[in-house]
Design a protein around this motif. Structure first.
Motif, PDB file in Angstrom:
ATOM      1  N   GLU A  11       0.860  -1.178   0.000  1.00  0.00           N
ATOM      2  CA  GLU A  11       0.000   0.000   0.000  1.00  0.00           C
ATOM      3  C   GLU A  11       0.897   1.228   0.000  1.00  0.00           C
ATOM      4  OE1 GLU A  11      -2.879  -0.091   3.128  1.00  0.00           O
ATOM      5  OE2 GLU A  11      -3.619  -2.081   2.571  1.00  0.00           O
ATOM      6  N   ILE A  12       0.722   2.073  -1.005  1.00  0.00           N
ATOM      7  CA  ILE A  12       1.532   3.283  -1.121  1.00  0.00           C
ATOM      8  C   ILE A  12       0.725   4.447  -0.566  1.00  0.00           C
ATOM      9  CG2 ILE A  12       2.781   4.806  -2.688  1.00  0.00           C
ATOM     10  CD1 ILE A  12       2.856   2.491  -4.677  1.00  0.00           C
ATOM     11  N   VAL A  13       1.157   4.975   0.551  1.00  0.00           N
ATOM     12  CA  VAL A  13       0.517   6.150   1.137  1.00  0.00           C
ATOM     13  C   VAL A  13       1.533   7.276   1.088  1.00  0.00           C
ATOM     14  CG1 VAL A  13      -0.622   7.136   3.146  1.00  0.00           C
ATOM     15  CG2 VAL A  13      -0.850   4.692   2.654  1.00  0.00           C
ATOM     16  N   THR A  14       1.280   8.267   0.259  1.00  0.00           N
ATOM     17  CA  THR A  14       2.273   9.320   0.052  1.00  0.00           C
ATOM     18  C   THR A  14       1.784  10.647   0.605  1.00  0.00           C
ATOM     19  OG1 THR A  14       1.420  10.031  -2.080  1.00  0.00           O
ATOM     20  CG2 THR A  14       2.957   8.199  -2.096  1.00  0.00           C
ATOM     21  N   GLN A  68      -1.875  10.601  -0.940  1.00  0.00           N
ATOM     22  CA  GLN A  68      -2.433   9.686  -1.933  1.00  0.00           C
ATOM     23  C   GLN A  68      -2.317   8.267  -1.396  1.00  0.00           C
ATOM     24  OE1 GLN A  68      -3.691  11.160  -4.487  1.00  0.00           O
ATOM     25  NE2 GLN A  68      -2.633  13.123  -4.536  1.00  0.00           N
ATOM     26  N   LYS A  69      -3.204   7.412  -1.838  1.00  0.00           N
ATOM     27  CA  LYS A  69      -3.113   6.005  -1.465  1.00  0.00           C
ATOM     28  C   LYS A  69      -3.387   5.152  -2.691  1.00  0.00           C
ATOM     29  CE  LYS A  69      -4.619   2.571   1.916  1.00  0.00           C
ATOM     30  NZ  LYS A  69      -5.429   2.324   3.130  1.00  0.00           N
ATOM     31  N   LEU A  70      -2.418   4.321  -3.029  1.00  0.00           N
ATOM     32  CA  LEU A  70      -2.576   3.379  -4.125  1.00  0.00           C
ATOM     33  C   LEU A  70      -2.218   1.992  -3.621  1.00  0.00           C
ATOM     34  CD1 LEU A  70      -1.231   6.165  -5.524  1.00  0.00           C
ATOM     35  CD2 LEU A  70      -1.579   4.791  -7.570  1.00  0.00           C
ATOM     36  N   TYR A  71      -2.763   0.986  -4.292  1.00  0.00           N
ATOM     37  CA  TYR A  71      -2.453  -0.401  -3.972  1.00  0.00           C
ATOM     38  C   TYR A  71      -1.586  -0.943  -5.099  1.00  0.00           C
ATOM     39  CZ  TYR A  71      -6.378   0.489  -0.894  1.00  0.00           C
ATOM     40  OH  TYR A  71      -7.209   1.043   0.049  1.00  0.00           O
TER      41      TYR A  71
END
Length: 272
Positions: A11-14, A68-71
């Motif tokens: 999980e990318i939490v930027t 931002q949050k991407l999987y």
């Protein structure tokens, strides 16, 4: 039985700008919210919500500053020949673009992608799940990607055209080469592309040659002359003119500008 190895979930939490350089893996990003001002393969774009993003090896993707949050699911290309074509088709860039991203409009498919991503996530915390379990859900995710892709690009001939791209030899710079490979005369290819609303085949080829040159400029220490030779250009001066014509700036200007972009991204991250 098919087994895809080295599947990873993240999980990318930027809260600051980040850069994803794909390297040798394939990656699928699942984006739930609109993201403004991304850079994907050196093009600035806006990514809508509920979008699947397919990253090929050596693709470059910059996320802007802001929460931002991407999987992200990454994996190596499967070794089985029977499934390689399946993945190559799914990850082939859109015809008129330099990247692969697909907005999911069908609510049922959005829910299905959410479910698959959750199952892949859970598989990393459940030791009872075998690698085949992860493979099963990854294949389902790629099927969703294909579903979204072929709602956008339904012409198999066009997809096959893009899969043939390889620019090491000069003959691959011309539509005639691809027409021969597809048993389709160049004029018929042009007619089919025009009918579907795509750019001319020659324009698509030239744009993707420039993209390959841009990737090599940023990922290697090769000179402009050496990159031209690798891409099938015998005359360095002609390659320089070709690059400037289709990129809008010279190769050295491009490298300088995008190195500065990376410096700015790194500075933003450090500043946070």
């Amino acid at each position: 039985m098919i087994l895809i190895r080295d599947i990873e979930y993240q999980e990318i939490v930027t809260k600051s700008a980040i850069q994803i350089e794909n390297g040798t893996d394939y990656q699928i990003l699942w984006n739930k919210h609109t993201i403004e001002n991304c850079w994907f393969n050196y093009k600035q774009i806006k990514i809508p919500s509920n979008t699947l993003i397919a990253l090929n090896p050596n693709d470059v993707f910059h996320l802007p500053d802001g929460a931002q949050k991407l999987y992200r699911i990454s994996f190596n290309q499967p070794k089985e020949e029977s499934i390689k074509s399946f993945f190559n088709t799914a990850f082939c860039n859109q015809v008129n673009e330099f990247y692969s991203l697909f907005k999911i409009k069908n609510k049922e498919i959005v829910n299905e992608v959410d479910h698959i991503v959750r199952q892949i996530k859970l598989s990393f915390f459940n030791t009872k799940n075998t690698p085949y379990f992860k493979t099963h859900y990854l294949l389902n995710l790629v099927i969703c990607l294909l579903h979204a892709k072929f709602l956008d690009t339904v012409d198999l001939k066009v997809t096959q055209f893009k899969k043939l791209f390889s620019f090491e030899e000069k003959e691959t710079h011309f539509v005639k080469y691809y027409g021969n490979q597809l048993n389709t005369p160049p004029k018929e290819l042009l007619r089919q592309f025009t009918k579907k609303g795509y750019n001319k085949p020659s324009a698509i080829i030239n744009n993707f040659i420039v993209l390959e040159a841009q990737k090599k400029l940023m990922a290697s220490s090769l000179s402009v002359k050496e990159i031209g030779f690798e891409l099938g250009f015998d005359d360095p001066a002609y390659f320089s003119r070709f690059f400037k014509k289709y990129a809008g700036i010279s190769a050295m200007e491009f490298k300088k500008n995008h190195k500065q972009l990376l410096i700015n991204i790194n500075n933003e991250s450090i500043g946070k």
